[in-house]
Scaffold this active site. Sequence first.
Site, short mmCIF file in Angstrom:
data_model
loop_
_atom_site.label_atom_id
_atom_site.label_comp_id
_atom_site.label_asym_id
_atom_site.label_seq_id
_atom_site.Cartn_x
_atom_site.Cartn_y
_atom_site.Cartn_z
N GLN A 72 1.52 0.56 -1.47
CA GLN A 72 0.26 1.08 -2.03
C GLN A 72 0.36 1.09 -3.38
O GLN A 72 -0.69 1.52 -4.24
CB GLN A 72 0.09 2.22 -1.31
CG GLN A 72 0.02 2.30 0.14
CD GLN A 72 0.17 3.57 0.73
OE1 GLN A 72 -0.97 4.27 0.92
NE2 GLN A 72 1.22 4.08 1.13
N ASN A 73 1.26 1.08 -3.96
CA ASN A 73 1.63 1.30 -5.78
C ASN A 73 1.11 0.14 -6.68
O ASN A 73 1.21 -1.09 -6.07
CB ASN A 73 3.11 1.32 -5.81
CG ASN A 73 3.51 2.50 -5.04
OD1 ASN A 73 2.79 3.49 -4.77
ND2 ASN A 73 5.08 2.55 -4.96
N HIS A 96 -3.09 -2.12 -3.05
CA HIS A 96 -4.24 -1.35 -3.99
C HIS A 96 -4.32 -1.98 -5.19
O HIS A 96 -4.73 -1.39 -6.16
CB HIS A 96 -3.83 0.11 -3.94
CG HIS A 96 -4.22 0.82 -2.68
ND1 HIS A 96 -3.44 2.08 -2.53
CD2 HIS A 96 -4.76 0.70 -1.70
CE1 HIS A 96 -3.77 2.43 -1.32
NE2 HIS A 96 -4.43 1.46 -0.71
N CYS A 110 -13.46 -8.39 -13.62
CA CYS A 110 -14.98 -8.21 -13.77
C CYS A 110 -15.35 -7.20 -12.64
O CYS A 110 -15.24 -7.51 -11.42
CB CYS A 110 -15.72 -9.40 -13.90
SG CYS A 110 -17.62 -9.07 -13.86
N CYS A 117 -17.41 -9.71 -19.12
CA CYS A 117 -17.04 -10.84 -18.41
C CYS A 117 -17.83 -12.34 -18.75
O CYS A 117 -19.06 -12.22 -19.08
CB CYS A 117 -17.32 -10.84 -16.96
SG CYS A 117 -17.41 -12.16 -15.98
N CYS A 153 -20.57 -13.53 -16.13
CA CYS A 153 -21.65 -12.81 -15.53
C CYS A 153 -22.10 -11.64 -16.83
O CYS A 153 -23.09 -11.24 -16.29
CB CYS A 153 -21.41 -12.46 -14.35
SG CYS A 153 -20.61 -10.86 -14.16
N GLY A 192 8.14 7.11 1.14
CA GLY A 192 7.52 7.79 0.09
C GLY A 192 5.91 7.81 0.14
O GLY A 192 5.26 7.52 -1.00
N SER A 213 2.48 9.67 1.59
CA SER A 213 1.79 10.96 2.27
C SER A 213 1.12 10.39 3.68
O SER A 213 0.63 11.22 4.43
CB SER A 213 0.92 11.65 1.55
OG SER A 213 -0.02 10.96 0.96
N ASN A 236 11.00 10.51 3.69
CA ASN A 236 9.92 11.31 2.72
C ASN A 236 10.66 12.73 2.57
O ASN A 236 11.24 13.18 3.38
CB ASN A 236 8.57 11.56 3.49
CG ASN A 236 7.51 11.89 2.57
OD1 ASN A 236 7.73 12.63 1.67
ND2 ASN A 236 6.39 10.84 2.49
P1 OAD Z 1 1.19 10.45 -2.41
O1 OAD Z 1 1.12 11.31 -3.65
O2 OAD Z 1 0.12 10.59 -1.52
O3 OAD Z 1 2.26 10.76 -1.65
C1 OAD Z 1 3.74 10.57 -2.20
C2 OAD Z 1 4.76 10.88 -1.26
O4 OAD Z 1 6.01 10.72 -1.54
C3 OAD Z 1 4.73 12.70 -0.78
O5 OAD Z 1 4.43 12.57 0.63
C4 OAD Z 1 5.99 13.06 -1.27
O6 OAD Z 1 6.65 13.91 -0.46
C5 OAD Z 1 6.91 11.85 -1.29
N1 OAD Z 1 7.82 11.69 -2.06
C6 OAD Z 1 7.95 12.21 -3.55
N2 OAD Z 1 9.28 11.83 -4.03
C7 OAD Z 1 9.81 11.21 -3.23
C8 OAD Z 1 11.39 10.89 -3.10
N3 OAD Z 1 12.05 10.57 -4.24
N4 OAD Z 1 11.56 9.98 -2.14
C9 OAD Z 1 10.99 10.05 -1.04
N5 OAD Z 1 9.63 10.53 -0.95
C10 OAD Z 1 9.20 11.01 -2.02
O7 OAD Z 1 1.07 8.76 -2.50
P2 OAD Z 1 0.58 7.71 -1.64
O8 OAD Z 1 0.88 8.11 -0.26
O9 OAD Z 1 1.31 6.33 -2.10
O10 OAD Z 1 -4.83 4.92 -3.66
O11 OAD Z 1 -0.92 7.50 -1.84
C11 OAD Z 1 -1.68 6.63 -1.23
C12 OAD Z 1 -2.91 6.31 -1.98
O12 OAD Z 1 -3.44 7.45 -2.41
C13 OAD Z 1 -2.40 5.75 -3.14
O13 OAD Z 1 -2.10 4.40 -3.17
C14 OAD Z 1 -3.80 5.88 -4.15
C15 OAD Z 1 -4.13 7.51 -3.82
O14 OAD Z 1 -5.42 7.56 -3.69
C16 OAD Z 1 -5.50 4.68 -4.53
O15 OAD Z 1 -5.46 4.68 -5.82
C17 OAD Z 1 -6.31 3.39 -3.84
#
Ligand code: OAD
Length: 247
Positions: free
Chosen positions: A98-99, A116, A124, A145, A148, A185, A187, A211
Amino acid sequence: MLSEIVDIMSNCRHCVVLTGAGISAESGVPTFRGQDGLWGKFRAEELATMEAFVANPTLVWEWYNWRRELMGKVEPNPGHYAITQLEKLFDRFTLVTQNVDGLHRLAGSERILELHGSIYRNKCASCNQPFADDLHIDPDSIPSCASCGGRIRPDVVWFGEMLDPEIIRTAFEESERCDIFLSIGTSALVHPAASLPAMAKRRGATLVEINLEQTPLSHVVDYFVGEKSGEFMPRLVEQLQGREASK
Ligand code: OAD
């Protein structure tokens, strides 16, 4: 628990790994949620939506330039490198992330589905055509762009937007077929990415979550590992490599 996970994984052929912001936390990239999370400092709807971009493109670009600058300074951590090694240990392997920070690619991972998008691409806002002229965008003079005339925006998925249908379809297909799924890692709050681990488990895969804290997924996983990914993943991979060598 590590040895149990190693026992299971060494008999698996098809591995899917899902990563979220937590895998990059040890590189110094802020996560989205939690105390130091990005969304705590900025209101998501002010920055990461099409409505926000239409209302205030300069502010949105200032934020993305800040994030690019930050991400440009960081490096992959042992968690990213361990996943690169993991890829070599299975007949079939897919990394779903998702990163948008590009750190998996920098670490050497090859089969990556970037759900993502990527902060290192522009497109664009109207016709979605890639914009390759210049990665750096001046927030006070946003280019248009060539096809367009639409405004150029970062090529990331914003709230309320569809994921690339081909990428998410492949992520679901791989998750349905794998025999081991690692959720690292994340949520596990943002769908459809958050649906992948539970779906893999329903189809018979062993599900492991790494996590620092429990998530909505934790009660369905086979193994919950409450450790930093940059510490646990290298140990896991080292043991799997040992098994592989002794086969
Ligand atoms: P979050 O910030 O929601 O969650 C990060 C998770 O990583 C948390 O559950 C932490 O407990 C865990 N964490 C932190 N440090 C860690 C470590 N060293 N080792 C293991 N776990 C650790 O991030 P995402 O789940 O990636 O979407 O969020 C999902 C999406 O929400 C993102 O891609 C973004 C956001 O809206 C978009 O931008 C479309």
